[in-house]
Design a protein around this motif. Structure first.
Motif, mmCIF file in Angstrom:
data_model
loop_
_atom_site.group_PDB
_atom_site.id
_atom_site.type_symbol
_atom_site.label_atom_id
_atom_site.label_comp_id
_atom_site.label_asym_id
_atom_site.label_seq_id
_atom_site.Cartn_x
_atom_site.Cartn_y
_atom_site.Cartn_z
ATOM 1 N N ARG A 1 -5.724 -0.317 1.196
ATOM 2 C CA ARG A 1 -4.870 -0.916 2.098
ATOM 3 C C ARG A 1 -4.167 0.214 3.053
ATOM 4 O O ARG A 1 -3.730 -0.207 4.216
ATOM 5 C CB ARG A 1 -4.004 -1.708 1.142
ATOM 6 N N GLY B 1 -4.796 3.759 2.929
ATOM 7 C CA GLY B 1 -5.422 5.049 3.118
ATOM 8 C C GLY B 1 -6.477 4.905 4.270
ATOM 9 O O GLY B 1 -6.827 5.944 5.072
ATOM 10 N N THR C 1 -7.250 3.794 7.195
ATOM 11 C CA THR C 1 -6.725 3.388 8.558
ATOM 12 C C THR C 1 -7.695 3.319 9.388
ATOM 13 O O THR C 1 -8.789 3.944 9.161
ATOM 14 C CB THR C 1 -5.434 4.347 8.998
ATOM 15 N N PRO C 2 -7.582 3.025 10.637
ATOM 16 C CA PRO C 2 -8.846 2.935 11.542
ATOM 17 C C PRO C 2 -9.310 4.337 12.205
ATOM 18 O O PRO C 2 -10.529 4.283 12.067
ATOM 19 C CB PRO C 2 -7.914 2.216 12.967
ATOM 20 N N SER C 3 -8.387 5.220 12.228
ATOM 21 C CA SER C 3 -8.958 6.538 12.248
ATOM 22 C C SER C 3 -9.690 7.208 11.132
ATOM 23 O O SER C 3 -10.928 7.783 11.226
ATOM 24 C CB SER C 3 -7.753 7.522 12.949
ATOM 25 N N VAL C 4 -9.331 6.875 9.986
ATOM 26 C CA VAL C 4 -9.937 7.390 8.780
ATOM 27 C C VAL C 4 -11.315 6.689 8.704
ATOM 28 O O VAL C 4 -12.050 7.206 8.231
ATOM 29 C CB VAL C 4 -8.917 7.219 7.789
ATOM 30 N N ARG D 1 -13.316 5.906 10.805
ATOM 31 C CA ARG D 1 -14.138 6.325 11.632
ATOM 32 C C ARG D 1 -14.895 7.432 10.849
ATOM 33 O O ARG D 1 -16.237 8.017 11.047
ATOM 34 C CB ARG D 1 -13.603 7.052 13.012
ATOM 35 N N VAL D 2 -14.213 8.286 9.970
ATOM 36 C CA VAL D 2 -14.847 9.334 9.416
ATOM 37 C C VAL D 2 -15.994 8.616 8.277
ATOM 38 O O VAL D 2 -17.095 9.130 8.321
ATOM 39 C CB VAL D 2 -13.933 10.102 8.390
ATOM 40 N N TYR E 1 -13.742 -1.295 9.073
ATOM 41 C CA TYR E 1 -12.275 -1.419 8.859
ATOM 42 C C TYR E 1 -12.049 -2.625 8.124
ATOM 43 O O TYR E 1 -11.239 -2.768 7.334
ATOM 44 C CB TYR E 1 -11.540 -0.983 10.172
#
Lengths: 381, 381
Positions: free
Chosen positions: A233, A235, A237-240, A242-243, A287
């Motif tokens: 929920r 941790g 996040t959208p940028s994470v 992407r990894v 996501y």
């Protein structure tokens, strides 16, 4: 069926209880040094199981720390332990195996390759067949000693033998336990369908400060306690995410090189029943898949609460390290896997490249792609 | 002294105001497209400065977006802009420079190498000397337009010219402004003494989920707002600091290869006055240095509040990328720098290797170590 379950954790309790309640004759074995894990089961002679899959008290045939006794006359030996225990259990079993027995690693993480190699190199020659599943067959958690809660059973279990020429024979028996099991092309196809090395290290490492700041006090450090951490929920996040997507692309590149199914992690989460839209479809992106009801709803699990969680200590050395080293032998670049392995090694002061189950340890680094494919199918180089 | 300050941000306001109040004749220049940055200063003819360093209203000589006017008759041109603005300001200045002028990049991040190369390659030949400082000379923040708060002045500014044979001549003048300035061996020594690429990317990337979860709403995403994030206090936990230590070791290995001072980040934080024990000494380890009063006391700054913060967008492409690419040309492995650059690139959907100021862009990749040392000293290959 006569079955021995090896292991004493959440998964082993769930398997033993579920299969016993379904009418099979189940033995349960734990290593003597971890006997406390099964003390309650020994005392009561069985396991209490609750949750959405099945409920009741499952009486077991034997509960023991004596391996000879545990596997003596069973047809199927199912090892349900974390990846870092695989080698130890293999070495414990091998002297007592009998011709004609089946061994299933649930889940495998590719370790049937290691089992196969240990068996082949062993002085004791046994006609034993080995297979693995892509993922643990249940989402489960021990409530207290001898009582396991099972909230989810994996609806589609991918199953492959090492070598895969034995898959159909072994799957015929395994389907008596799990009717929805399907054949994977080979053990590496099953292994590359495990989603944990995609989300667990990503969500943990890119929230390392958060986790250690909030839960450091549990490890004896004097931090202020913050609010609990819910990895999916909060941790992922959208940028994470992407990894995680970058990891997934690297994983798929390896699958492509080995002619394995290129099933995305989105599709896999859907298949496993974790991320299904209200109208029964896969989510359109990773996501949203990670933010589905199972992972983020009111019953979502907290955690991880430590950087020493199995999200790192299992999924790095027995997940990303294995994948990246297979990628390396195939000439496929995996910079995102490398970045996370390197940072995890520093965070936990552990050389995960050295500790992990590399392609070298699986005994396959000297092979070309074609030799590897042949080995996975026939078991001969 | 007659000085032109180039830039319109926190640092430029602090430099212009401080030096003007100290009695120098100060012009201030901002690029026309960013005129709004200095509108309040144009209106009032000067800058209000407050805080522990100096207080008052500093009247400026000129405040302009006309570069010719700004640098026309000054002795010293001090460029006080983020690294990503250096090239633009260089190109703006060069046609209007006059023989005998000094240019100081405050701070430089190695960009005097780039300035030097642009000047050398330019059709306009000017006898101009260039130098840089290791760090911005102040810790400062604009309170509101035309009012800057300066809480800290860097007690020891490392200063080097490109080439370093000009350092003592330029330093003699620069010390009239900053008496505590000292000579660095060359511009790379100054650059490798910048601590920001050590702590900023580490603390941001290893808390990426935390930052985006808490502050995502600022970027239009619909997250729940959590508690504010204080990077040094909450984000630089013991395990996370190990990553900063690994970066520091890689940085020091490059310094060693180039015969530069091997000053640790702990020592540098002490020298800069950020991390001093109550009895006036450096802290014994990097964790304690980052948890000192300046970083973690009641006046500690919040943030970063975004993954697009300069902690990433400046310190990755103009810090770690430059360092790692210099390491690469020297044959020094920098896996921790690579891991953070790679993850930052994914997190921000930006290829920082491509965008960043690499050794290639500094015009030095074809040199051997000895050629590079000679170039840094003499300016000739």
């Amino acid at each position: 069926m006569r079955i021995a379950i090896l292991g004493g954790g959440n998964g082993a309790h769930a398997c033993a209880a579920h299969l016993a309640l379904k009418g099979h004759q189940v033995n349960m074995f734990e290593l003597p040094q971890f006997e406390s894990n099964i003390e309650a089961v020994i005392e009561r002679g069985g396991i209490e199981i609750s949750g959405s899959v099945i409920s009741g008290f499952a009486k077991l045939n034997k509960v023991t720390t004596n391996i000879a006794e545990a596997i003596d006359d069973v047809e199927l030996i199912m090892q349900v332990v974390p990846a870092f225990g695989h080698r130890k259990f293999a070495e414990t079993c091998i002297p007592y195996l009998k011709d004609g027995q089946y061994v299933v690693l649930n889940p495998g993480n590719g370790s049937s390759l290691e089992w196969y190699k240990i068996l082949k190199d062993s002085a004791v020659k046994k006609d034993v067949k080995i297979a693995e599943t892509h993922s643990l067959t249940y989402a489960c958690r021990l409530q207290n000693p001898g009582h396991v809660q099972v909230n989810h059973a994996c609806p589609k279990v991918w199953f492959a033998a090492m070598p895969s020429k034995d898959t159909s024979e072994m799957l015929a028996l395994f389907k008596e336990l799990y009717p929805s099991a399907v054949a994977a092309k080979n053990v590496l196809e099953a292994f590359f369908l495990n989603g944990n090395p995609i989300h667990h290290p990503t969500g943990t490492i890119l929230n390392a400060g958060r986790i250690e700041y909030v839960y450091g006090h549990l490890q004896g450090n004097l931090y202020k306690t913050g609010t609990d951490f819910y990895m999916y929920r909060e941790g992922l996040t959208p940028s994470v995410v992407r990894v995680a997507e970058a990891l997934d692309e690297e994983r798929l590149a390896i699958c492509r090189a080995l002619d394995l199914s290129e099933i995305t992690t989105i599709e896999k989460l859907y298949e496993d029943g974790f991320s299904v839209t209200p109208d029964g479809k896969p989510y359109p992106n990773l996501y949203e898949a990670y933010h589905s009801e199972v992972f983020c709803g009111p019953h979502a699990s907290k955690g991880p609460t430590s950087l020493k969680s199995r999200y790192i200590t299992e999924d790095i050395p027995y997940g990303l390290v294995t994948w990246a080293s297979i990628g390396e032998m195939l000439g496929i670049k995996t910079p995102t896997m490398h970045a996370l392995i390197h940072l995890a090694s520093i965070l936990n002061k552990t050389d995960y490249w050295k500790e992990g189950r590399t392609a070298e340890k699986l005994g396959i680094t000297h092979m070309t792609i074609d030799q590897l494919k042949k080995y996975l199918e026939m078991g001969e180089e």
